[in-house]
Motif scaffolding. Structure first.
Motif, PDB file in Angstrom:
ATOM      1  N   THR A   1      -1.005   3.912   5.108  1.00  0.00           N
ATOM      2  CA  THR A   1      -2.341   3.405   4.791  1.00  0.00           C
ATOM      3  C   THR A   1      -3.303   4.532   4.434  1.00  0.00           C
ATOM      4  O   THR A   1      -4.476   4.271   4.143  1.00  0.00           O
ATOM      5  CB  THR A   1      -2.935   2.615   5.970  1.00  0.00           C
ATOM      6  N   ASP A   2      -2.829   5.769   4.453  1.00  0.00           N
ATOM      7  CA  ASP A   2      -3.657   6.919   4.108  1.00  0.00           C
ATOM      8  C   ASP A   2      -4.353   6.690   2.763  1.00  0.00           C
ATOM      9  O   ASP A   2      -3.739   6.196   1.804  1.00  0.00           O
ATOM     10  CB  ASP A   2      -2.801   8.175   3.992  1.00  0.00           C
TER      11      ASP A   2
ATOM     12  N   LEU B   1      -6.800  -5.322   5.717  1.00  0.00           N
ATOM     13  CA  LEU B   1      -5.460  -5.286   6.312  1.00  0.00           C
ATOM     14  C   LEU B   1      -5.494  -5.787   7.754  1.00  0.00           C
ATOM     15  O   LEU B   1      -4.645  -6.581   8.172  1.00  0.00           O
ATOM     16  CB  LEU B   1      -4.905  -3.861   6.274  1.00  0.00           C
ATOM     17  N   VAL B   2      -6.468  -5.334   8.520  1.00  0.00           N
ATOM     18  CA  VAL B   2      -6.573  -5.774   9.913  1.00  0.00           C
ATOM     19  C   VAL B   2      -6.828  -7.277   9.975  1.00  0.00           C
ATOM     20  O   VAL B   2      -6.204  -7.996  10.768  1.00  0.00           O
ATOM     21  CB  VAL B   2      -7.670  -4.988  10.644  1.00  0.00           C
TER      22      VAL B   2
ATOM     23  N   ASP C   1      -3.806   0.478  -3.857  1.00  0.00           N
ATOM     24  CA  ASP C   1      -4.718  -0.176  -2.930  1.00  0.00           C
ATOM     25  C   ASP C   1      -4.203  -1.542  -2.497  1.00  0.00           C
ATOM     26  O   ASP C   1      -3.480  -2.220  -3.240  1.00  0.00           O
ATOM     27  CB  ASP C   1      -6.100  -0.341  -3.570  1.00  0.00           C
ATOM     28  N   TYR C   2      -4.610  -1.947  -1.304  1.00  0.00           N
ATOM     29  CA  TYR C   2      -4.213  -3.236  -0.759  1.00  0.00           C
ATOM     30  C   TYR C   2      -4.853  -4.372  -1.548  1.00  0.00           C
ATOM     31  O   TYR C   2      -6.044  -4.361  -1.831  1.00  0.00           O
ATOM     32  CB  TYR C   2      -4.635  -3.334   0.711  1.00  0.00           C
ATOM     33  N   ASP C   3      -4.025  -5.358  -1.879  1.00  0.00           N
ATOM     34  CA  ASP C   3      -4.478  -6.565  -2.575  1.00  0.00           C
ATOM     35  C   ASP C   3      -4.031  -7.752  -1.733  1.00  0.00           C
ATOM     36  O   ASP C   3      -2.874  -8.154  -1.774  1.00  0.00           O
ATOM     37  CB  ASP C   3      -3.877  -6.622  -3.978  1.00  0.00           C
ATOM     38  N   ARG C   4      -4.959  -8.334  -0.988  1.00  0.00           N
ATOM     39  CA  ARG C   4      -4.592  -9.388  -0.046  1.00  0.00           C
ATOM     40  C   ARG C   4      -4.092 -10.652  -0.734  1.00  0.00           C
ATOM     41  O   ARG C   4      -3.363 -11.435  -0.124  1.00  0.00           O
ATOM     42  CB  ARG C   4      -5.778  -9.709   0.865  1.00  0.00           C
TER      43      ARG C   4
ATOM     44  N   VAL D   1       0.860  -1.187   0.000  1.00  0.00           N
ATOM     45  CA  VAL D   1       0.000   0.000   0.000  1.00  0.00           C
ATOM     46  C   VAL D   1       0.892   1.232   0.000  1.00  0.00           C
ATOM     47  O   VAL D   1       1.927   1.264   0.645  1.00  0.00           O
ATOM     48  CB  VAL D   1      -0.951   0.034   1.218  1.00  0.00           C
ATOM     49  N   GLU D   2       0.495   2.224  -0.751  1.00  0.00           N
ATOM     50  CA  GLU D   2       1.284   3.446  -0.827  1.00  0.00           C
ATOM     51  C   GLU D   2       0.479   4.488  -1.579  1.00  0.00           C
ATOM     52  O   GLU D   2      -0.600   4.195  -2.128  1.00  0.00           O
ATOM     53  CB  GLU D   2       2.619   3.160  -1.539  1.00  0.00           C
TER      54      GLU D   2
END
Length: 433
Positions: free
Chosen positions: A265-266, A276-277, A239-242, A230-231
């Motif tokens: 994570t902004d 993410l959690v 975006d986060y890609d699990r 993430v950035e």
């Protein structure tokens, strides 16, 4: 006294998808918003200062660790939030501020830095020695970084023991790529940390701690910073890609008291923060995201001011900010490239929000105070509020928010914090997703 972080980590390791938001800002209005949100939710609040923001010489805010502590505690007292629910953290503590010096000189200053944070009552300490100094061979080896972190750990533990606080500190190790506070340039591709690299970081730090005779401190290491992919840069959010972190997610299965910490994570959506959690990034850091929202609210109020206040009485806050940033370009010039128009757009609206470094400027502070005073003395017409702050307009109409400029700003910042709260709270996080 128990540390609220221990409860978060314990619940998470028991299988609950629970986490905590780390708020990295020194702006008084952001801190007020954070305290109000924590009081409403009944949660602890984690507030962190970074090593370039607050250090033994004042950092870019002009504050030393004890000054920052007092600022945070005043905000908590004003909100009626008990101080024991406030956790203070030091982020990226290491030689970052003194990279132009030889390593030994830089590390001597880093030792003073971490001691000052501990003496001021900070209990969450991020040991980050990933920055090469003037006489270092690059890239730094993991062994060098771990040895320097262990050196700082020894200073922190000695300082805590002298204060009668042995065992109270909680540590974070590891670092993220790119640099703290957002990417310096446009992101083309961003890869998560590999599971092998994360395991190597753990092993090398554990060995370095043992070499200092501090293996007994390992259970106080509550988080490992790794890159989940993430950035954000100036115009784009990754975006986060699990699916890209499946192996990484399992790295801490054998660490009974450790979770991941996610930086930058902004601007992630609430469902992605919740993911993410769920995937064990139980500490979610946000910094530019809250000051970006602060700027949105203040600039919206400046637009309202322009409709209501004679020109000679206006704060002209956006113009003052632009003038000061152009007069002192050190905090943005190497980050914002392109032609003059592109640089101007970035100074005002970039996700990386280099503007946040300028809020302590006396001229900008004076303009901010004048803006809020001008609108406090007037009733903001609801149609103007609808035009420039539509979410806050709806709450004013509903009677859940006062039509007061400070309340409007705080509520806009709290919009960001509400999203994080949903993500780190299991039941609400699932509904939000």
């Amino acid at each position: 006294m128990s540390n609220p972080l221990d409860t978060v980590v314990a619940l998470h390791k028991q299988g609950e998808p629970v986490g905590i938001t780390s708020i990295c800002s020194a702006h008084p209005l952001v801190l007020r918003a954070a305290m109000a949100q924590a009081r409403e939710d009944g949660d602890p609040v984690l507030i962190e200062a970074t090593s370039n923001q607050v250090d033994q010489d004042g950092g870019y805010t002009g504050m030393r660790p004890a000054d920052f502590r007092d600022l945070v505690h005043r905000a908590a007292d004003r909100a009626g939030l008990p101080r024991e629910r406030v956790v203070l953290g030091g982020d990226h503590l290491g030689p970052n501020r003194w990279r132009s010096l030889p390593a030994e000189q830089a590390m001597a200053r880093a030792d003073v830095l971490v001691a000052a944070y501990v003496e001021a009552g900070f209990t969450k300490i991020h040991l980050d020695c990933s920055y090469p100094c003037a006489d270092d061979r690059t890239p730094l080896t993991d062994e060098v970084m771990a040895a320097r972190a262990a050196r700082m750990l020894a200073v922190a533990e000695k300082t805590a023991a002298a204060l009668g606080r042995a065992g109270e500190l909680r540590y974070v190790i590891g670092t993220e790529v790119p640099v703290p506070g957002g990417a310096e340039e446009t992101i083309e591709e961003l890869l998560p940390t590999t599971a092998g690299s994360a395991r190597g970081t753990l092993a090398r730090h554990r060995a370095a701690f043992a070499e200092q005779g501090l293996e007994h401190v390992w259970p106080q290491v509550i988080a490992l910073v790794v890159q989940p992919g993430v950035e954000f840069d100036h115009l784009r959010v990754v975006d986060y890609d699990r699916d890209r972190t499946k192996d990484l997610q399992r790295v801490l299965d054998d660490e009974p008291a450790m979770v991941f910490e996610a930086h930058s994570t902004d601007y992630q959506t609430v469902p992605r923060l919740a993911a993410l959690v769920e995937d064990h990034w139980a500490v979610l850091k946000v910094g530019p995201g809250v000051t970006f929202a602060l700027r949105e609210a203040l600039f919206a109020l400046a637009a309202i001011e322009a409709e209501l206040v004679p020109e000679h009485d206006r704060s002209s806050l956006p113009e003052v900010v632009e003038q000061r940033m152009c007069a002192e370009p050190g905090q943005w010039a190497k980050y914002y490239t392109g032609d003059a128009a592109e640089q101007r757009l970035a100074r005002r609206y970039s996700y990386s929000d280099r503007m946040r470094y300028y809020w302590p400027d006396p001229e900008i502070q004076a303009a901010e105070r004048r803006l809020l005073a001008n609108l406090t003395d007037r009733i903001i017409p609801l149609p103007l509020l609808s035009q420039y702050l539509p979410d806050q307009y709806q709450r004013v109409r509903d009677g859940t928010l006062g039509n007061d400029p400070v309340e409007l700003v705080l509520d806009r910042v709290r919009d960001v914090l509400r999203g994080y709260r949903h993500a780190v709270t299991p039941a609400q996080g699932r509904r939000a997703a």
